[in-house]
Every structure is written in C-alpha cells, then in structure tokens.
Design a protein around this motif. Sequence first.
Motif, PDB file in Angstrom:
ATOM      1  N   VAL A   1     -28.959  -3.422 -12.672  1.00 25.04           N
ATOM      2  CA  VAL A   1     -29.013  -1.990 -12.969  1.00 25.04           C
ATOM      3  C   VAL A   1     -29.121  -1.179 -11.681  1.00 25.04           C
ATOM      4  O   VAL A   1     -28.713  -0.029 -11.615  1.00 25.04           O
ATOM      5  CB  VAL A   1     -30.152  -1.669 -13.952  1.00 25.04           C
ATOM      6  N   GLN A   2     -29.636  -1.807 -10.604  1.00 30.67           N
ATOM      7  CA  GLN A   2     -29.721  -1.078  -9.342  1.00 30.67           C
ATOM      8  C   GLN A   2     -28.366  -0.993  -8.644  1.00 30.67           C
ATOM      9  O   GLN A   2     -28.165  -0.180  -7.760  1.00 30.67           O
ATOM     10  CB  GLN A   2     -30.775  -1.707  -8.435  1.00 30.67           C
ATOM     11  N   GLU A   3     -27.423  -1.807  -9.098  1.00 40.07           N
ATOM     12  CA  GLU A   3     -26.089  -1.786  -8.486  1.00 40.07           C
ATOM     13  C   GLU A   3     -25.196  -0.732  -9.125  1.00 40.07           C
ATOM     14  O   GLU A   3     -24.152  -0.396  -8.606  1.00 40.07           O
ATOM     15  CB  GLU A   3     -25.406  -3.162  -8.650  1.00 40.07           C
ATOM     16  N   SER A   4     -25.591  -0.216 -10.299  1.00 41.17           N
ATOM     17  CA  SER A   4     -24.708   0.708 -11.013  1.00 41.17           C
ATOM     18  C   SER A   4     -25.519   1.793 -11.719  1.00 41.17           C
ATOM     19  O   SER A   4     -26.598   1.526 -12.229  1.00 41.17           O
ATOM     20  CB  SER A   4     -23.902  -0.082 -12.049  1.00 41.17           C
ATOM     21  N   PRO A   5     -24.985   3.035 -11.755  1.00 45.28           N
ATOM     22  CA  PRO A   5     -25.723   4.105 -12.436  1.00 45.28           C
ATOM     23  C   PRO A   5     -25.603   4.027 -13.959  1.00 45.28           C
ATOM     24  O   PRO A   5     -26.340   4.677 -14.682  1.00 45.28           O
ATOM     25  CB  PRO A   5     -25.030   5.369 -11.931  1.00 45.28           C
ATOM     26  N   GLU A   6     -24.661   3.229 -14.428  1.00 44.74           N
ATOM     27  CA  GLU A   6     -24.452   3.135 -15.874  1.00 44.74           C
ATOM     28  C   GLU A   6     -25.538   2.264 -16.509  1.00 44.74           C
ATOM     29  O   GLU A   6     -26.060   1.357 -15.886  1.00 44.74           O
ATOM     30  CB  GLU A   6     -23.080   2.499 -16.171  1.00 44.74           C
TER      31      GLU A   6
ATOM     32  N   VAL B   1     -31.935  -5.374 -25.043  1.00 48.97           N
ATOM     33  CA  VAL B   1     -32.491  -4.267 -24.259  1.00 48.97           C
ATOM     34  C   VAL B   1     -31.388  -3.436 -23.598  1.00 48.97           C
ATOM     35  O   VAL B   1     -30.311  -3.949 -23.285  1.00 48.97           O
ATOM     36  CB  VAL B   1     -33.498  -4.841 -23.216  1.00 48.97           C
ATOM     37  N   LYS B   2     -31.664  -2.148 -23.464  1.00 49.08           N
ATOM     38  CA  LYS B   2     -30.794  -1.253 -22.685  1.00 49.08           C
ATOM     39  C   LYS B   2     -31.603  -0.900 -21.442  1.00 49.08           C
ATOM     40  O   LYS B   2     -32.738  -0.427 -21.546  1.00 49.08           O
ATOM     41  CB  LYS B   2     -30.520   0.014 -23.498  1.00 49.08           C
ATOM     42  N   VAL B   3     -31.060  -1.169 -20.253  1.00 47.60           N
ATOM     43  CA  VAL B   3     -31.791  -0.930 -19.010  1.00 47.60           C
ATOM     44  C   VAL B   3     -31.025   0.097 -18.185  1.00 47.60           C
ATOM     45  O   VAL B   3     -29.797   0.034 -18.101  1.00 47.60           O
ATOM     46  CB  VAL B   3     -31.938  -2.254 -18.214  1.00 47.60           C
ATOM     47  N   PHE B   4     -31.735   1.060 -17.599  1.00 48.08           N
ATOM     48  CA  PHE B   4     -31.044   2.057 -16.769  1.00 48.08           C
ATOM     49  C   PHE B   4     -31.963   2.500 -15.636  1.00 48.08           C
ATOM     50  O   PHE B   4     -33.178   2.313 -15.695  1.00 48.08           O
ATOM     51  CB  PHE B   4     -30.593   3.262 -17.603  1.00 48.08           C
ATOM     52  N   SER B   5     -31.362   3.062 -14.568  1.00 46.03           N
ATOM     53  CA  SER B   5     -32.190   3.468 -13.428  1.00 46.03           C
ATOM     54  C   SER B   5     -32.940   4.741 -13.784  1.00 46.03           C
ATOM     55  O   SER B   5     -32.429   5.605 -14.486  1.00 46.03           O
ATOM     56  CB  SER B   5     -31.326   3.658 -12.184  1.00 46.03           C
ATOM     57  N   SER B   6     -34.172   4.837 -13.301  1.00 47.49           N
ATOM     58  CA  SER B   6     -35.012   6.005 -13.587  1.00 47.49           C
ATOM     59  C   SER B   6     -35.778   6.368 -12.319  1.00 47.49           C
ATOM     60  O   SER B   6     -36.531   5.556 -11.787  1.00 47.49           O
ATOM     61  CB  SER B   6     -36.002   5.665 -14.700  1.00 47.49           C
TER      62      SER B   6
ATOM     63  N   VAL C   1     -36.618   1.417 -12.539  1.00 50.95           N
ATOM     64  CA  VAL C   1     -35.872   0.873 -13.685  1.00 50.95           C
ATOM     65  C   VAL C   1     -36.632   1.164 -14.979  1.00 50.95           C
ATOM     66  O   VAL C   1     -37.848   1.027 -15.029  1.00 50.95           O
ATOM     67  CB  VAL C   1     -35.698  -0.669 -13.548  1.00 50.95           C
ATOM     68  N   ARG C   2     -35.901   1.573 -15.991  1.00 46.19           N
ATOM     69  CA  ARG C   2     -36.517   1.847 -17.301  1.00 46.19           C
ATOM     70  C   ARG C   2     -35.743   1.062 -18.365  1.00 46.19           C
ATOM     71  O   ARG C   2     -34.530   0.927 -18.273  1.00 46.19           O
ATOM     72  CB  ARG C   2     -36.422   3.348 -17.561  1.00 46.19           C
TER      73      ARG C   2
END
Length: 461
Positions: free
Chosen positions: A301-306, A423-428, A435-436
């Motif tokens: 998730v840290q490699e992509s904003p999606e 799970v859905k993981v995204f940067s926060s 990560v959230r």
Amino acid sequence: MAAYVNISELHPNISHPKVVGIVIGKTDVKSFPDRKNSSTDRFTCGFTIKDSPDFFINVSAWGNDTYINGLSNSFSIGDCVTIENPLVATKDLEKGDRFSPTTPSHYRLLVTEAHSLVSPCADTETVELLLPLIHLPPKDSSDFYSLVDIVANGQKLDGSVINVLAAVKLIGVTKQFTTSDGRKGQRLEVKLFDDSVSSFPLVCWDREAIQLMQTLIPKKTVLFIADAKISFDSFRSGMVATVTSRSIITVNPDMKEASLLFSYAKQLLESGALDQDETPEDMPVESITDVYTVRQLKQKVQESPEALFGITYSFISKLDLDSSVSKVIRTRCSRCRFLASEDMLSCTNQLCPGRDQAFSATTGFDLMVDVSDHTDTLHACILSSPVAEKTLGCTTEEFTSLTEDERTAMKMKFLLERCKIYVKVFSSTKLKTGVRGTILSCSLADPGEVKQHMSALLQQH
C-alpha cells in the motif's frame, strides 16, 4: 516600496523599470528551434507576479539553456522576486498570451540575460507586505464551481475553463513517461473532495504544478484553481479537471467559502469519516482472491496511492469489546457519517449536505481492531456494522444486554484463533504508521485452508 514601479502603473514608455512581486504561478521550461540558427534551441519559461490585491502580470524569460534553467531553478511559487529592467510589452492574445494566465494588466514583462536581472527580493519589509497576497485568488472569489456543480453539469462543461474550489483528499504518485518522439513527461493525479462529492480527479502534467502539489497536506488543504480545464474522460465515464499553463493554484485561499470547506474537512478528518470512505468503491468480497501476510499488505500500500484489497490469515490481536458500550457502539449521521448522539434533532456538522432535511442517524458497531500475523501488525483497522455484527454473531441490541463476562468470552474467541480476514488497506496521513485498514469480512479460518496458504506464502520468501 518607493524604488519600485507598481504593476498597475507599468506601460511601454517607462525606461529601466524595477518591479517587485510575489510569484503566484510558474510554468515549465520549454525549448524551440531558433529561427535564425536552426542548429540551436531557444529556451523560455514563464511566471506570474503580484504586488497588490488587484494587480498581477505575466513575465516571460527567453535565452539559452543555461540561463533559463538557472533562472527557473532560482525561485519557486510563493517566493518574492525583484525584476530589474524588463521590457514592458503589450499583450498579444492571438499568440503566446492565450496560453498564459489571464491578468488584469494590458502588458507583460519580457526578461533576457543581456538586459534584465531577476533576483530574490532582499527587502524584508517589502516581503512582509507581499506574502499575504499568495492567499488571494486571482479571480473573483465568488466566481467558482463546487465539485457538485461540475458533476451536475456533466458533459455540458466538456472543454470549458472554469474556477474550482475544493479540498485535497489524496496526492497520487508522480508517473514518468517518454512520448513517442522521445520527450520526457510526467503526470500526477490528485483526488479532490468537498461537502458534496467524496472524490474528484485533478490531473497535473507540468513539473511546476506537480512540485506545488507534492508540498500540500492531504485533507488539510483547500485549493482555489483559477482556469482549470474540465473535460469528460470516457475511460472513467466521468468529469476530470486538468491544470494547464493558464491555471493558477491558490493554496488555502483567504475567502469565506474556503474556510467553511476547511472546517468541514477538519470535522471529517476528526470523525474518521474520510478514512472510511463511503463504500461504493469497495470490491465485492467474493471477487477478492489475493492472499497476503500483514507485512506484504503494508509494503504494497505504500507503493501505490490506490486502495489494496486482499485476504490475510491473521489473529485479531486487539479487540476492545469490554470497554464502555459508548466506545463500541456509536451513532453517526447517515448523510455525512459525523458522530452524533441518538437524541439529536439535527447534525452538528455545519457542512452536512442534509442539514436542512429531517435528521437521520444510524447506530452500529464502530470498533478499531489490530490484526497480526507472524510478520507484522496492522493497527487501528475499522470494523463497523454490518460486518461487525456478522463477525461477532450478535446485533448491537443483543450486545448491550451481555454481561461483562460474556463480552470478555466473545473477545477471547477471536484473540486466540486464526481468522480469514478480507481487508481494504489504504495510505492514511493521519496515522503514524501511514496505513489504515477496513475489515470487509472476518470469520474463523479453516485450518486446512490456512496450512495450504501459509506454505504457499513461505515458498514466496
């Protein structure tokens, strides 16, 4: 400021003018074959300076590669510069000026290495007077579209150039590319939001615009974009805004509508509703098949904003079911997801899109859980209704009538058992870890299935 000529007083007959201003816009360096000598290129860059609330002017510099690139690298948007001995020329709207920002001045300034000097303004008193001007939009602050206006007008706005007021939600990753004729380019997509639209794309192609965007803090910044180009993107079948050489971006503009939007963003951020994005973007659970360890989820998730969707066979390592009921079950406004109390008559969020309508709230589980496996822990994942009810096997009403011992027993059932968690993981930016996660489904895992996937994951390492 006595030694300087005001932008409002400039005209072609002034000899050796000295102008000072704050840079409010800037375009990339470009090169053209020299008409007199085809084996060399001429270079140019443009910027816009402002010296008073109502006056600003475009400046274009011409010269060789070394001079223009050196000049462009010597200042950024927001810096104050002094320009000595520029040529004051009448604007030509048929030619180059139609690609430059619209200014109230009839003229533009031309800068060349032989005749002119551009330098940082060293007069601190002047700089202090100029700095507040960076927050004044270059257009009438009441003349803008909100995102809901753009979405509502849809394809009627295709190809038009308008002013936009919105908050920054997410700044993507800059993607580099090379065109078919060998020129290098870059593209950055920023997601905007306001009180009515939760996500709207803004695309930047100019290096200068991209550098400005990269300095912004998502969810804490409001933008007034003067002269953004609006077009219909058939690939996404929706509208998209683009920053062009004519656009000027004002960060946190000094205007009432912007401060209202800023407070709205702040309230959303504090309520966690921005991180819980309304779920139409979520994938149906049955279409999620990729299995990850917790560490892989965090790295990816840290490699992509999606957002990233995946399955992890993990333990729930923190589950506060035995804290006070008010921390486990919460009431939120059904329209803006703002925290509310059940006996409220209206939403306390000043910018709730449904403030003038009958108040409706939803009450449900609102838990923050930690998910761990042998590689790492994903902290503060959102587990809310209806997923939480299915996971825990009880409704909020049933939960409130459980004894403390029964709640502890329910908690232990999950803490000691491996679960299959979708799970859905995204940067926060809000969380220290960056990560959230949101839990889309969680159930006790089948031991045979765990063994099969664990051996497959171990072989990958």
